[in-house]
Design a protein around this motif. Structure first.
Motif, PDB file in Angstrom:
ATOM      1  N   GLY A  21      -2.932 -11.895  -3.370  1.00  0.00           N
ATOM      2  CA  GLY A  21      -4.338 -11.996  -3.704  1.00  0.00           C
ATOM      3  C   GLY A  21      -5.157 -11.006  -2.937  1.00  0.00           C
ATOM      4  O   GLY A  21      -4.650 -10.103  -2.292  1.00  0.00           O
ATOM      5  N   ILE A  22      -6.464 -11.170  -2.996  1.00  0.00           N
ATOM      6  CA  ILE A  22      -7.361 -10.293  -2.256  1.00  0.00           C
ATOM      7  C   ILE A  22      -7.198 -10.575  -0.768  1.00  0.00           C
ATOM      8  O   ILE A  22      -7.208 -11.723  -0.348  1.00  0.00           O
ATOM      9  CB  ILE A  22      -8.816 -10.539  -2.683  1.00  0.00           C
ATOM     10  CG1 ILE A  22      -8.965 -10.155  -4.171  1.00  0.00           C
ATOM     11  CG2 ILE A  22      -9.792  -9.772  -1.830  1.00  0.00           C
ATOM     12  CD1 ILE A  22     -10.335 -10.437  -4.705  1.00  0.00           C
ATOM     13  N   ASP A 309       0.280  -7.342  -0.857  1.00  0.00           N
ATOM     14  CA  ASP A 309       0.500  -8.774  -0.699  1.00  0.00           C
ATOM     15  C   ASP A 309      -0.017  -9.224   0.661  1.00  0.00           C
ATOM     16  O   ASP A 309       0.572  -8.933   1.699  1.00  0.00           O
ATOM     17  CB  ASP A 309       1.991  -9.075  -0.836  1.00  0.00           C
ATOM     18  CG  ASP A 309       2.286 -10.565  -0.881  1.00  0.00           C
ATOM     19  OD1 ASP A 309       1.415 -11.354  -0.472  1.00  0.00           O
ATOM     20  OD2 ASP A 309       3.379 -10.936  -1.330  1.00  0.00           O
ATOM     21  N   SER A 310      -1.131  -9.961   0.655  1.00  0.00           N
ATOM     22  CA  SER A 310      -1.784 -10.342   1.908  1.00  0.00           C
ATOM     23  C   SER A 310      -0.958 -11.315   2.735  1.00  0.00           C
ATOM     24  O   SER A 310      -1.258 -11.539   3.909  1.00  0.00           O
ATOM     25  CB  SER A 310      -3.156 -10.963   1.612  1.00  0.00           C
ATOM     26  OG  SER A 310      -3.021 -12.134   0.833  1.00  0.00           O
ATOM     27  N   ALA A 523       6.846   6.756  12.738  1.00  0.00           N
ATOM     28  CA  ALA A 523       6.932   6.010  11.482  1.00  0.00           C
ATOM     29  C   ALA A 523       5.663   5.207  11.229  1.00  0.00           C
ATOM     30  O   ALA A 523       4.878   4.928  12.150  1.00  0.00           O
ATOM     31  CB  ALA A 523       8.141   5.079  11.496  1.00  0.00           C
ATOM     32  N   LEU A 524       5.473   4.831   9.959  1.00  0.00           N
ATOM     33  CA  LEU A 524       4.314   4.076   9.497  1.00  0.00           C
ATOM     34  C   LEU A 524       4.721   2.685   9.041  1.00  0.00           C
ATOM     35  O   LEU A 524       5.841   2.476   8.566  1.00  0.00           O
ATOM     36  CB  LEU A 524       3.673   4.772   8.291  1.00  0.00           C
ATOM     37  CG  LEU A 524       2.813   5.999   8.512  1.00  0.00           C
ATOM     38  CD1 LEU A 524       2.600   6.703   7.176  1.00  0.00           C
ATOM     39  CD2 LEU A 524       1.470   5.603   9.110  1.00  0.00           C
ATOM     40  N   ALA A 525       3.783   1.759   9.134  1.00  0.00           N
ATOM     41  CA  ALA A 525       3.931   0.447   8.506  1.00  0.00           C
ATOM     42  C   ALA A 525       2.535  -0.008   8.086  1.00  0.00           C
ATOM     43  O   ALA A 525       1.555   0.249   8.791  1.00  0.00           O
ATOM     44  CB  ALA A 525       4.556  -0.562   9.461  1.00  0.00           C
ATOM     45  N   ILE A 526       2.451  -0.676   6.938  1.00  0.00           N
ATOM     46  CA  ILE A 526       1.173  -1.160   6.416  1.00  0.00           C
ATOM     47  C   ILE A 526       1.287  -2.652   6.199  1.00  0.00           C
ATOM     48  O   ILE A 526       2.211  -3.124   5.517  1.00  0.00           O
ATOM     49  CB  ILE A 526       0.811  -0.485   5.071  1.00  0.00           C
ATOM     50  CG1 ILE A 526       1.032   1.028   5.132  1.00  0.00           C
ATOM     51  CG2 ILE A 526      -0.624  -0.820   4.682  1.00  0.00           C
ATOM     52  CD1 ILE A 526       0.098   1.791   6.010  1.00  0.00           C
ATOM     53  N   ASP A 527       0.368  -3.435   6.777  1.00  0.00           N
ATOM     54  CA  ASP A 527       0.446  -4.873   6.546  1.00  0.00           C
ATOM     55  C   ASP A 527      -0.251  -5.247   5.235  1.00  0.00           C
ATOM     56  O   ASP A 527      -0.778  -4.378   4.526  1.00  0.00           O
ATOM     57  CB  ASP A 527      -0.119  -5.661   7.740  1.00  0.00           C
ATOM     58  CG  ASP A 527      -1.640  -5.590   7.879  1.00  0.00           C
ATOM     59  OD1 ASP A 527      -2.323  -5.086   6.959  1.00  0.00           O
ATOM     60  OD2 ASP A 527      -2.156  -6.059   8.913  1.00  0.00           O
ATOM     61  N   GLY A 528      -0.230  -6.517   4.887  1.00  0.00           N
ATOM     62  CA  GLY A 528      -0.761  -6.964   3.612  1.00  0.00           C
ATOM     63  C   GLY A 528      -2.248  -6.832   3.458  1.00  0.00           C
ATOM     64  O   GLY A 528      -2.784  -7.047   2.353  1.00  0.00           O
ATOM     65  N   SER A 529      -2.954  -6.504   4.526  1.00  0.00           N
ATOM     66  CA  SER A 529      -4.400  -6.263   4.453  1.00  0.00           C
ATOM     67  C   SER A 529      -4.741  -4.786   4.453  1.00  0.00           C
ATOM     68  O   SER A 529      -5.904  -4.417   4.493  1.00  0.00           O
ATOM     69  CB  SER A 529      -5.108  -6.953   5.634  1.00  0.00           C
ATOM     70  OG  SER A 529      -4.928  -8.345   5.575  1.00  0.00           O
ATOM     71  N   PHE A 563       6.761  -5.579   7.878  1.00  0.00           N
ATOM     72  CA  PHE A 563       6.093  -6.868   7.748  1.00  0.00           C
ATOM     73  C   PHE A 563       6.833  -7.812   6.804  1.00  0.00           C
ATOM     74  O   PHE A 563       7.462  -7.384   5.833  1.00  0.00           O
ATOM     75  CB  PHE A 563       4.652  -6.667   7.274  1.00  0.00           C
ATOM     76  CG  PHE A 563       3.770  -6.078   8.329  1.00  0.00           C
ATOM     77  CD1 PHE A 563       3.097  -6.889   9.229  1.00  0.00           C
ATOM     78  CD2 PHE A 563       3.669  -4.701   8.471  1.00  0.00           C
ATOM     79  CE1 PHE A 563       2.329  -6.346  10.237  1.00  0.00           C
ATOM     80  CE2 PHE A 563       2.895  -4.148   9.479  1.00  0.00           C
ATOM     81  CZ  PHE A 563       2.221  -4.965  10.362  1.00  0.00           C
ATOM     82  N   THR A 564       6.748  -9.091   7.139  1.00  0.00           N
ATOM     83  CA  THR A 564       7.303 -10.147   6.305  1.00  0.00           C
ATOM     84  C   THR A 564       6.266 -11.258   6.164  1.00  0.00           C
ATOM     85  O   THR A 564       5.225 -11.238   6.817  1.00  0.00           O
ATOM     86  CB  THR A 564       8.581 -10.736   6.929  1.00  0.00           C
ATOM     87  OG1 THR A 564       8.275 -11.219   8.249  1.00  0.00           O
ATOM     88  CG2 THR A 564       9.676  -9.700   7.007  1.00  0.00           C
ATOM     89  N   ARG A 565       6.581 -12.198   5.321  1.00  0.00           N
ATOM     90  CA  ARG A 565       5.712 -13.375   5.178  1.00  0.00           C
ATOM     91  C   ARG A 565       5.880 -14.312   6.362  1.00  0.00           C
ATOM     92  O   ARG A 565       6.904 -14.312   7.025  1.00  0.00           O
ATOM     93  CB  ARG A 565       6.062 -14.118   3.880  1.00  0.00           C
ATOM     94  CG  ARG A 565       5.653 -13.342   2.640  1.00  0.00           C
ATOM     95  CD  ARG A 565       6.067 -14.066   1.389  1.00  0.00           C
ATOM     96  NE  ARG A 565       5.522 -13.392   0.211  1.00  0.00           N
ATOM     97  CZ  ARG A 565       5.822 -13.727  -1.038  1.00  0.00           C
ATOM     98  NH1 ARG A 565       6.668 -14.723  -1.277  1.00  0.00           N
ATOM     99  NH2 ARG A 565       5.289 -13.083  -2.045  1.00  0.00           N
TER     100      ARG A 565
END
Length: 565
Positions: A21-22, A309-310, A523-529, A563-565
């Motif tokens: 979601g948002i 995915d937030s 290296a890069l990583a992007i979280d769900g936000s 990142f994981t849930r």
């Protein structure tokens, strides 16, 4: 009980798709919010008509400046042409964009040549294509004197030339949304539309009805029945509500199709800052949808959200052969691999993790419940792996190609079509987008790197990467890339002017935001936000940093954050 927006038959598919979601954990979402009301806030270019006794070069330059004013179907620009040329010239054939300070006009009447550094091109469908580094454009204009001895342009090519400044003033870039083949996820496309009296909302819907850009054609679809059009030719926005009245072709569509096209419209129009909701009608009558109100918003269509995915908000880091989760600054050992690792990534439901060994030669996969690692593939120089929505893994083996490890464990090489790029460079890295359809790659000849975006074409018998096209023209070396939003790519890269930096490039218009990074960024990583994290090697230290308002905050030790849930 509230019905699933796309019907109970697709409930399982939607849950497995990994669409979120948002984001709610951040006030800022990179790449999605359009900061201006493109329908009303712009600087209109008012062209000047030719004056008496202008010389040939002044006529050509005046014509080029007048092309920035599209009012009256380029009425002022046509005054620089002879009567015959003014009738036959087609400005809608496409736009070539040049750097404003690079333009030169040479030659003498009857032929003058305009040359400039080419920045890119906008097709007749409003799609922007970045030019290759060093690309030049050249156009010949023939002039003659009319019956009043005034110089006018007698022969010219269709389309127009605009400077980068003209494009910034007269056009706006927006995402428009199509669907993957299973209708479980929105797929982001982009369009550049002129800012004029017809309004951005009208332009966006017209572009949506035209269908996806050619590179997405094989993998993305639209739910609109063939022949669908705007009943009244425009989309008025009244008190924040975009009012879309569609032709009667919609009446033959089933409930699933109506829901899908509604999601396309709502997500597309909601990119406009003056739109808070969308009201869809068919020849004046409200479009009937089960459990959906007359006025729709993006909250009605979260199941197929195109956003990151937030729920992917748990940071994981690698320390030698161990993977740790980091929550509230507390590290918890999660998995132990049979060898030291350099990078890892979780699948869409976080049930599996794919990892690359420190020597870049082995791809390992583990189920997070059992914790048992298995060898999935081996190569010479493997990149960090990436998952699609169906549980298939992709990894580049530099010099050897791209490998696909299907969810049943089969490993195969997949073709990569680079014909649009005119290169034989090898794939250095591959990253599948959240929608599972688009893919970003880094191509390299060993010295010069190129970032390109294409589509992942899959059938029961084959997988191919098609439609690759350059998204940026200045980067020369790339260390790592990641999708920072549905419409932007982040890269740790260098452009030849200095050291490595963080490049965040918009796929809507090719513009790039630059940020400095600590020395040793790997290296890069992007979280769900959409928040960006980097791995840094500083001497013997391995550290993870998070970007906050343009600066970097040290979080923990380790490499290969994901990142994981």
């Amino acid at each position: 009980m509230k019905l699933n927006k796309f019907g109970t038959a697709l409930t399982t598919i939607l849950l497995l798709s990994g669409c979120g979601g948002i984001p709610t954990s951040s006030d800022v979402y990179f790449g999605e919010v359009i900061s201006e009301d493109s329908s009303t806030q712009f600087v209109r270019v008012i062209a000047r008509p030719p004056t008496a006794d202008m010389e040939p070069e002044a006529i050509v330059r005046g014509f080029l400046e007048a092309c920035a004013d599209p009012s009256g179907d380029y009425a002022i620009a046509r005054q620089y042409l002879t009567a015959d040329s003014a009738t036959t010239w087609n400005p809608a054939a496409g736009i070539e964009v040049y750097e404003a300070n690079s333009i030169e006009v040479s030659g003498q009447q009857p032929s003058l040549v305009v040359a400039a550094t080419k920045q890119g091109a906008i097709s007749d469908l409003g799609r922007f294509q970045t030019a290759d580094p060093g690309a030049q454009l050249s156009r010949t204009f023939k002039v003659s004197q009319d019956a009043s001895n005034q110089w006018r342009i007698t022969d010219l090519s269709d389309g127009i030339l605009l400077s980068t400044g003209d494009v910034d003033r007269s056009f706006r870039s927006f995402p428009i949304y199509f669907l993957n083949s299973s209708l479980t996820s929105l797929v982001s496309d982009s369009v550049i539309v002129p800012v004029n009296s017809s309004g951005a909302a009208t332009s966006l819907v017209r572009s949506l009805l035209d269908g996806p850009t050619p590179y997405l054609g094989p993998v993305a679809t639209t739910a609109f029945p063939v022949g669908t059009a705007l009943t009244y030719g425009s989309v008025p926005v009244v008190n924040g509500i975009a009012q879309v009245d569609l032709s009667q072709e919609i009446l033959g569509a089933d409930e699933l199709t109506r829901r899908a096209l509604s999601a396309q419209l709502v997500w597309t129009l909601s990119a406009l800052p003056n739109v808070s909701g969308v009201r869809i009608t068919v020849s004046g009558q409200p479009l009937a949808l089960t459990d959906i109100g007359v006025t729709q918003t993006v909250s009605d269509w979260q199941e197929i959200s195109p956003l990151l995915d937030s729920t992917f908000n748990v940071l994981n880091v690698i320390r030698a052969d161990k993977i740790y989760s980091v929550v509230s600054d507390v590290s918890t050992e999660k998995l132990i691999a049979p060898a030291n690792l350099i990078g890892a990534i979780a699948n869409r439901d976080s049930s599996q993790i794919a990892a690359i060994t420190n020597d870049l030669k082995t791809l390992l996969v583990t189920n997070v419940v059992t914790g048992e690692f298995e060898v999935a593939a081996q190569g010479e120089v493997l990149s960090r792996p990436t998952w699609d929505q169906d549980g298939n893994i992709y990894v580049a083996d530099f010099g050897q190609g791209v490998l696909e490890v299907t969810k049943d464990g089969t490993t195969r090489a997949i073709p990569v079509d680079v014909s649009n790029l005119g290169t034989t460079d090898q794939v250095k890295q591959v990253v599948v987008a959240q929608d599972g359809v688009r893919v970003a790659v880094v191509l390299s000849d060993g010295i010069q790197d190129v970032i390109a975006v294409g589509a992942l074409f899959r059938t029961d018998t084959e997988t191919r990467i098609v439609g690759l096209h350059r998204i940026e023209r200045n980067i020369s070396q790339v260390r790592d890339i990641a999708w920072s939003s549905p419409n932007s790519l982040a890269a740790i890269a260098a452009d030849g002017s200095g050291g490595e930096m963080l490049f965040d490039t918009s796929l809507l218009d090719g513009k790039t935001k630059l940020s400095s990074t600590p020395p040793g960024t790997q290296a890069l990583a992007i979280d769900g936000s959409g928040i960006i994290y980097i791995s840094v090697v500083d001497g013997s230290k391995q550290l993870l940093y998070r970007q906050t308002f343009g600066s970097w905050s040290e979080l923990t030790t380790g490499v290969g954050g994901f990142f994981t849930r």
